[in-house]
Write a protein that holds these residues in place. Sequence first.
Motif, mmCIF file in Angstrom:
data_model
loop_
_atom_site.group_PDB
_atom_site.id
_atom_site.type_symbol
_atom_site.label_atom_id
_atom_site.label_comp_id
_atom_site.label_asym_id
_atom_site.label_seq_id
_atom_site.Cartn_x
_atom_site.Cartn_y
_atom_site.Cartn_z
ATOM 1 N N LEU A 186 0.845 -1.187 0.000
ATOM 2 C CA LEU A 186 0.000 0.000 0.000
ATOM 3 C C LEU A 186 0.878 1.234 0.000
ATOM 4 C CD1 LEU A 186 -2.480 -1.025 2.872
ATOM 5 C CD2 LEU A 186 -2.871 -1.274 0.407
ATOM 6 N N SER A 187 0.454 2.274 -0.707
ATOM 7 C CA SER A 187 1.164 3.554 -0.702
ATOM 8 C C SER A 187 0.419 4.517 0.204
ATOM 9 C CB SER A 187 1.245 4.139 -2.115
ATOM 10 O OG SER A 187 1.986 3.287 -2.958
ATOM 11 N N GLY A 188 1.194 5.354 0.890
ATOM 12 C CA GLY A 188 0.540 6.319 1.768
ATOM 13 C C GLY A 188 1.544 7.171 2.509
ATOM 14 N N PHE A 189 1.218 7.495 3.747
ATOM 15 C CA PHE A 189 2.054 8.377 4.557
ATOM 16 C C PHE A 189 2.188 7.804 5.963
ATOM 17 C CE2 PHE A 189 -0.081 10.972 1.384
ATOM 18 C CZ PHE A 189 0.985 11.651 0.790
ATOM 19 N N TRP A 190 3.359 8.089 6.571
ATOM 20 C CA TRP A 190 3.613 7.642 7.942
ATOM 21 C C TRP A 190 3.641 8.849 8.877
ATOM 22 C CZ3 TRP A 190 3.542 3.549 10.946
ATOM 23 C CH2 TRP A 190 4.135 3.637 12.209
ATOM 24 N N TYR A 191 2.952 8.720 10.027
ATOM 25 C CA TYR A 191 2.958 9.736 11.072
ATOM 26 C C TYR A 191 3.563 9.117 12.325
ATOM 27 C CZ TYR A 191 -0.478 12.212 8.168
ATOM 28 O OH TYR A 191 -1.110 12.851 7.138
ATOM 29 N N GLY A 192 4.638 9.703 12.804
ATOM 30 C CA GLY A 192 5.227 9.216 14.042
ATOM 31 C C GLY A 192 4.329 9.511 15.229
ATOM 32 N N GLU A 193 4.502 8.767 16.301
ATOM 33 C CA GLU A 193 3.684 8.939 17.496
ATOM 34 C C GLU A 193 3.819 10.362 18.045
ATOM 35 O OE1 GLU A 193 1.049 7.866 20.545
ATOM 36 O OE2 GLU A 193 1.589 6.878 18.663
ATOM 37 N N GLY A 194 2.686 11.042 18.207
ATOM 38 C CA GLY A 194 2.665 12.391 18.765
ATOM 39 C C GLY A 194 3.170 13.447 17.809
ATOM 40 N N SER A 195 3.254 13.138 16.508
ATOM 41 C CA SER A 195 3.772 14.106 15.537
ATOM 42 C C SER A 195 2.782 14.292 14.391
ATOM 43 C CB SER A 195 5.116 13.621 14.966
ATOM 44 O OG SER A 195 5.547 14.479 13.916
ATOM 45 N N SER A 196 2.720 15.532 13.871
ATOM 46 C CA SER A 196 1.872 15.796 12.710
ATOM 47 C C SER A 196 2.670 15.783 11.413
ATOM 48 C CB SER A 196 1.170 17.158 12.868
ATOM 49 O OG SER A 196 2.130 18.203 12.986
ATOM 50 N N ASN A 197 3.980 15.621 11.512
ATOM 51 C CA ASN A 197 4.812 15.522 10.308
ATOM 52 C C ASN A 197 4.561 14.178 9.629
ATOM 53 O OD1 ASN A 197 6.061 18.008 10.787
ATOM 54 N ND2 ASN A 197 7.584 17.060 12.154
ATOM 55 N N ARG A 198 4.498 14.217 8.304
ATOM 56 C CA ARG A 198 4.241 12.967 7.595
ATOM 57 C C ARG A 198 5.345 12.693 6.579
ATOM 58 N NH1 ARG A 198 -0.886 13.797 3.492
ATOM 59 N NH2 ARG A 198 0.096 15.225 2.002
#
Length: 357
Positions: free
Chosen positions: A3-15
């Motif tokens: 799957l293609s998409g985006f990763w968000y780290g825990e407690g972060s809004s950066n993707r």
Amino acid sequence: MTLSGFWYGEGSSNRLAAEFSVSADGSVNVVDSQTGATILATTFDQLIISDRIGNTPRFLSKQDQGRFETSDNDGVDAILLQLRPAQSGSVAHILESRWRYALLSVVGVIAFGWWFAVHGTPTVANWISLALPKHIISSASEENLLLLDELYFDESELSHDVQIRIQTHFADLIAQHSALDIRVMFRKGNALGANAFALPDGSIIFTDEIVNLSESDDELLAILAHEIGHVVERHGVRSVVQGSILSLATLLMFGDAGAAAESLLTIPVLLTQFAYSRDFEFEADRYSSEQMAINNVDPNHFVNIMRSLSRDGSCIKTNTCGDNNDDDQDNRLLDYLSTHPAPEDRIRHYQEHSQAF
């Protein structure tokens, strides 16, 4: 499967642009699309998968580590079908993706809303009103009277003799309701005019104007019996509780509406409250007719005072109300938007109940 998409780290809004892959044995890897570095290595059974709602993005989350977002709903469904068959095909998605189910859901919500407003809310409000402690009702009534005195009323201009005469005439009926702590007070009504009010704690206010309008103390006795009916049935408390329940139900059903939409959503609440108020008036009228019969007082005294209170009592006396059809339609609309039934309806209802009783 990938799957293609985006990763968000825990407690972060950066993707980060990322690729999610899962093998047949359930091994999961999430890698950075640009560098190929591994962001997450885990197993599929440790992930929390959000339900499908339309075509909104889905989240595949690992507690305390982050979440992967993808718009490839079909891909997520295919993975679930293979690795978690029990979670594939959520009920919400099935209902919203088939128009027949969606239509049935809308009809069901409308039907339940109507039933709850017409039958459920009054029943719940009645239970709550009976459960409220006496000191809460007394405190609310005192505050209400203080507010009425500040905004509308002035000290009564009725003579002491007139007040004593009326109180004496009321004494027997009040004694018959000793458990309610009925207390009659007089105020100058000013803008409220000829009126009477019952507070939940048993305080009943007669304005000077309604006393001066009446042609006999028995007419005022009929009004007193009506107001006692409000106290007996706890209409004041029930009205407040019903309004609160309807407002809360509207908020729960429609969520955080904008200012314009919020105004539209309050219309059915207000109209339902008007209907409740009219029902309360009829109920109090029936109580008055029963009390008049029990005390051997002519029920026509209520009819006479209602005709006097009517804006156009002459049309009622001559039976010429509603000769114009257009006026009838306008009057019916105004009746619906009024918190009190039309005087002629109340008179007819009162007379029918008096005869039946």
